[in-house]
Scaffold this motif. Structure first.
Motif, mmCIF file in Angstrom:
data_model
loop_
_atom_site.group_PDB
_atom_site.id
_atom_site.type_symbol
_atom_site.label_atom_id
_atom_site.label_comp_id
_atom_site.label_asym_id
_atom_site.label_seq_id
_atom_site.Cartn_x
_atom_site.Cartn_y
_atom_site.Cartn_z
ATOM 1 N N ILE A 21 -85.288 -29.216 -9.034
ATOM 2 C CA ILE A 21 -85.155 -28.503 -7.769
ATOM 3 C C ILE A 21 -85.793 -29.313 -6.649
ATOM 4 O O ILE A 21 -86.990 -29.620 -6.685
ATOM 5 N N PHE A 22 -84.998 -29.673 -5.665
ATOM 6 C CA PHE A 22 -85.485 -30.362 -4.476
ATOM 7 C C PHE A 22 -85.724 -29.311 -3.389
ATOM 8 O O PHE A 22 -84.792 -28.614 -2.987
ATOM 9 N N LEU A 23 -86.963 -29.218 -2.930
ATOM 10 C CA LEU A 23 -87.317 -28.261 -1.886
ATOM 11 C C LEU A 23 -87.594 -29.020 -0.599
ATOM 12 O O LEU A 23 -88.419 -29.937 -0.563
ATOM 13 N N THR A 24 -86.915 -28.618 0.470
ATOM 14 C CA THR A 24 -87.074 -29.322 1.741
ATOM 15 C C THR A 24 -87.394 -28.344 2.869
ATOM 16 O O THR A 24 -86.947 -27.199 2.856
ATOM 17 N N VAL A 25 -88.177 -28.839 3.818
ATOM 18 C CA VAL A 25 -88.583 -28.055 4.983
ATOM 19 C C VAL A 25 -88.525 -28.942 6.225
ATOM 20 O O VAL A 25 -88.415 -30.158 6.127
ATOM 21 N N ARG A 26 -88.646 -28.316 7.399
ATOM 22 C CA ARG A 26 -88.400 -29.028 8.649
ATOM 23 C C ARG A 26 -89.591 -29.839 9.141
ATOM 24 O O ARG A 26 -89.419 -30.885 9.766
ATOM 25 N N THR A 27 -90.825 -29.399 8.870
ATOM 26 C CA THR A 27 -92.001 -30.040 9.466
ATOM 27 C C THR A 27 -92.986 -30.516 8.405
ATOM 28 O O THR A 27 -92.980 -30.047 7.260
ATOM 29 N N ASP A 28 -93.869 -31.432 8.813
ATOM 30 C CA ASP A 28 -94.909 -31.925 7.911
ATOM 31 C C ASP A 28 -95.873 -30.814 7.518
ATOM 32 O O ASP A 28 -96.364 -30.776 6.384
ATOM 33 N N LYS A 29 -96.160 -29.917 8.441
ATOM 34 C CA LYS A 29 -97.052 -28.795 8.146
ATOM 35 C C LYS A 29 -96.455 -27.907 7.052
ATOM 36 O O LYS A 29 -97.150 -27.491 6.119
ATOM 37 N N GLN A 30 -95.172 -27.618 7.172
ATOM 38 C CA GLN A 30 -94.495 -26.812 6.150
ATOM 39 C C GLN A 30 -94.461 -27.552 4.815
ATOM 40 O O GLN A 30 -94.590 -26.939 3.751
ATOM 41 N N LEU A 31 -94.311 -28.876 4.872
ATOM 42 C CA LEU A 31 -94.288 -29.676 3.651
ATOM 43 C C LEU A 31 -95.604 -29.574 2.892
ATOM 44 O O LEU A 31 -95.619 -29.399 1.666
ATOM 45 N N LYS A 32 -96.718 -29.659 3.603
ATOM 46 C CA LYS A 32 -98.028 -29.531 2.960
ATOM 47 C C LYS A 32 -98.158 -28.177 2.266
ATOM 48 O O LYS A 32 -98.737 -28.075 1.179
ATOM 49 N N SER A 33 -97.613 -27.151 2.893
ATOM 50 C CA SER A 33 -97.689 -25.806 2.337
ATOM 51 C C SER A 33 -96.927 -25.687 1.020
ATOM 52 O O SER A 33 -97.445 -25.160 0.026
ATOM 53 N N ILE A 34 -95.691 -26.208 0.976
ATOM 54 C CA ILE A 34 -94.907 -26.072 -0.259
ATOM 55 C C ILE A 34 -95.388 -27.042 -1.332
ATOM 56 O O ILE A 34 -95.284 -26.750 -2.529
ATOM 57 N N GLU A 35 -95.917 -28.195 -0.926
ATOM 58 C CA GLU A 35 -96.477 -29.124 -1.913
ATOM 59 C C GLU A 35 -97.661 -28.482 -2.633
ATOM 60 O O GLU A 35 -97.821 -28.642 -3.849
ATOM 61 N N LYS A 36 -98.468 -27.756 -1.885
ATOM 62 C CA LYS A 36 -99.596 -27.039 -2.476
ATOM 63 C C LYS A 36 -99.105 -25.920 -3.394
ATOM 64 O O LYS A 36 -99.635 -25.707 -4.493
ATOM 65 N N GLU A 37 -98.074 -25.217 -2.955
ATOM 66 C CA GLU A 37 -97.528 -24.085 -3.715
ATOM 67 C C GLU A 37 -96.961 -24.514 -5.065
ATOM 68 O O GLU A 37 -97.143 -23.828 -6.086
ATOM 69 N N TYR A 38 -96.281 -25.679 -5.092
ATOM 70 C CA TYR A 38 -95.546 -26.076 -6.288
ATOM 71 C C TYR A 38 -96.110 -27.337 -6.951
ATOM 72 O O TYR A 38 -95.423 -27.969 -7.757
ATOM 73 N N LYS A 39 -97.342 -27.699 -6.659
ATOM 74 C CA LYS A 39 -97.912 -28.978 -7.114
ATOM 75 C C LYS A 39 -97.972 -29.114 -8.636
ATOM 76 O O LYS A 39 -97.941 -30.224 -9.169
ATOM 77 N N ASP A 40 -98.053 -28.023 -9.357
ATOM 78 C CA ASP A 40 -98.181 -28.084 -10.819
ATOM 79 C C ASP A 40 -96.866 -27.886 -11.556
ATOM 80 O O ASP A 40 -96.841 -27.775 -12.778
ATOM 81 N N ILE A 41 -95.763 -27.842 -10.812
ATOM 82 C CA ILE A 41 -94.459 -27.585 -11.435
ATOM 83 C C ILE A 41 -93.655 -28.887 -11.457
ATOM 84 O O ILE A 41 -93.266 -29.421 -10.415
ATOM 85 N N LYS A 42 -93.420 -29.396 -12.656
ATOM 86 C CA LYS A 42 -92.880 -30.745 -12.827
ATOM 87 C C LYS A 42 -91.438 -30.892 -12.365
ATOM 88 O O LYS A 42 -91.027 -31.980 -11.958
ATOM 89 N N ASN A 43 -90.651 -29.834 -12.467
ATOM 90 C CA ASN A 43 -89.235 -29.974 -12.119
ATOM 91 C C ASN A 43 -88.953 -29.718 -10.636
ATOM 92 O O ASN A 43 -87.798 -29.609 -10.222
ATOM 93 N N VAL A 44 -90.012 -29.624 -9.821
ATOM 94 C CA VAL A 44 -89.858 -29.417 -8.378
ATOM 95 C C VAL A 44 -90.282 -30.666 -7.617
ATOM 96 O O VAL A 44 -91.362 -31.226 -7.862
ATOM 97 N N LYS A 45 -89.449 -31.105 -6.695
ATOM 98 C CA LYS A 45 -89.745 -32.251 -5.841
ATOM 99 C C LYS A 45 -89.624 -31.792 -4.390
ATOM 100 O O LYS A 45 -88.609 -31.203 -4.011
ATOM 101 N N CYS A 46 -90.663 -32.042 -3.595
ATOM 102 C CA CYS A 46 -90.704 -31.562 -2.206
ATOM 103 C C CYS A 46 -90.645 -32.729 -1.233
ATOM 104 O O CYS A 46 -91.278 -33.767 -1.454
ATOM 105 N N PHE A 47 -89.898 -32.554 -0.146
ATOM 106 C CA PHE A 47 -89.944 -33.546 0.928
ATOM 107 C C PHE A 47 -89.496 -32.919 2.245
ATOM 108 O O PHE A 47 -88.865 -31.859 2.266
#
Length: 260
Positions: free
Chosen positions: A27-53
């Motif tokens: 699952i690739f999760l994408t957001v519009r801003t760097d601030k939002q990116l930090k939020s989802i990276e923290k949320e899903y940091k321990d889930i291996k099948n998720v990639k955020c950018f």
């Protein structure tokens, strides 16, 4: 199977994503801003099948990030909202609303489709809205972007059928849900309407009506729409349009009959 979500920070998208985490997807999760990116990276940091950018779909350089990704399913959810009367809303808001909800959305879809057409397989899930068929006063700009999305999705679906039976175009049309999105659209117009507006004296009345609408219609739980999105992702033979909740679908049909 690779699934990419735009606008993956919260609301309906997050509710859907959380139900997919234990399944066999990358699952690739994408957001519009760097601030939002930090939020989802923290949320899903321990889930291996998720990639955020970060993916601002209105930015050409950001869109290039997905050119080499092999996306099987795109869930095109990114959206912004601005409230205000058509008679006076600043056009910078109108432009941004269309840039994100319409132009950015379909520029991104073109990029993803290029690879899907090449491999003759894929699925595009586009988040429209019942607001596109049942517009609300002082939310007309947002509603008109969703009307455009509905029309473009319908046309794209018909066009794709001429070249492939293996590329699905799917339109999701949610009604009103309590995610905070509707309140944001309702409230952000008052920043400038309080200073100068044709409707300045009527603001208390407008606020009261909006509050009543949200209290009446935002009672459904998100699973009524996330069930539809999960079905759109997983079923072998998806429908073109999925709508929920059912009470709002009925209301939209009544609205259409009364306004013909």
């Amino acid at each position: 199977m690779n699934v990419l979500f735009t606008g993956a920070r919260s609301g309906i998208a997050k509710s859907t994503i959380d139900r997919l985490l234990k399944k066999d997807y990358t699952i690739f999760l994408t957001v519009r801003t760097d601030k939002q990116l930090k939020s989802i990276e923290k949320e899903y940091k321990d889930i291996k099948n998720v990639k955020c950018f970060k993916l601002d779909i209105t930015d050409n350089e950001d869109r290039k990030k997905i050119e080499k990704l092999d996306i099987d399913i795109l869930v095109s959810n990114a959206s912004v909202c601005y409230g205000g009367s058509i008679s006076e809303i600043p056009f910078e808001y109108v432009r941004d609303n269309f840039n994100v909800n319409v132009f950015g959305t379909f520029e991104l879809i073109q990029i993803v489709l290029k690879n899907m057409i090449k491999k003759d397989k894929g699925r595009i899930i586009i988040m429209g809205s019942l607001a596109g068929v049942m517009p609300l006063n002082f939310m007309g700009v947002y509603c008109s972007t969703k009307s455009a999305v509905n029309t473009l999705a319908t046309t794209l679906k018909n066009e794709m059928k001429l070249i492939s039976n293996n590329i699905d175009i799917i339109l999701i049309e949610p009604g009103l849900y309590h995610t905070g999105f509707n309140q944001l659209m309702a409230e952000n117009k008052y920043d400038w309407m309080q200073k100068s507006s044709y409707f300045k004296k009527q603001i208390p009345k407008i606020k009261a009506k909006e509050k009543l609408i949200f209290e009446l219609f935002e009672k459904e739980k998100l699973n009524s729409i996330t069930d539809k999105i999960i079905e759109a992702i997983e079923t072998d033979k998806p429908s073109f349009i999925y709508r929920a909740p059912s009470s709002h679908v009925i209301a939209s049909k009544i609205y259409d009959l009364l306004n013909r």
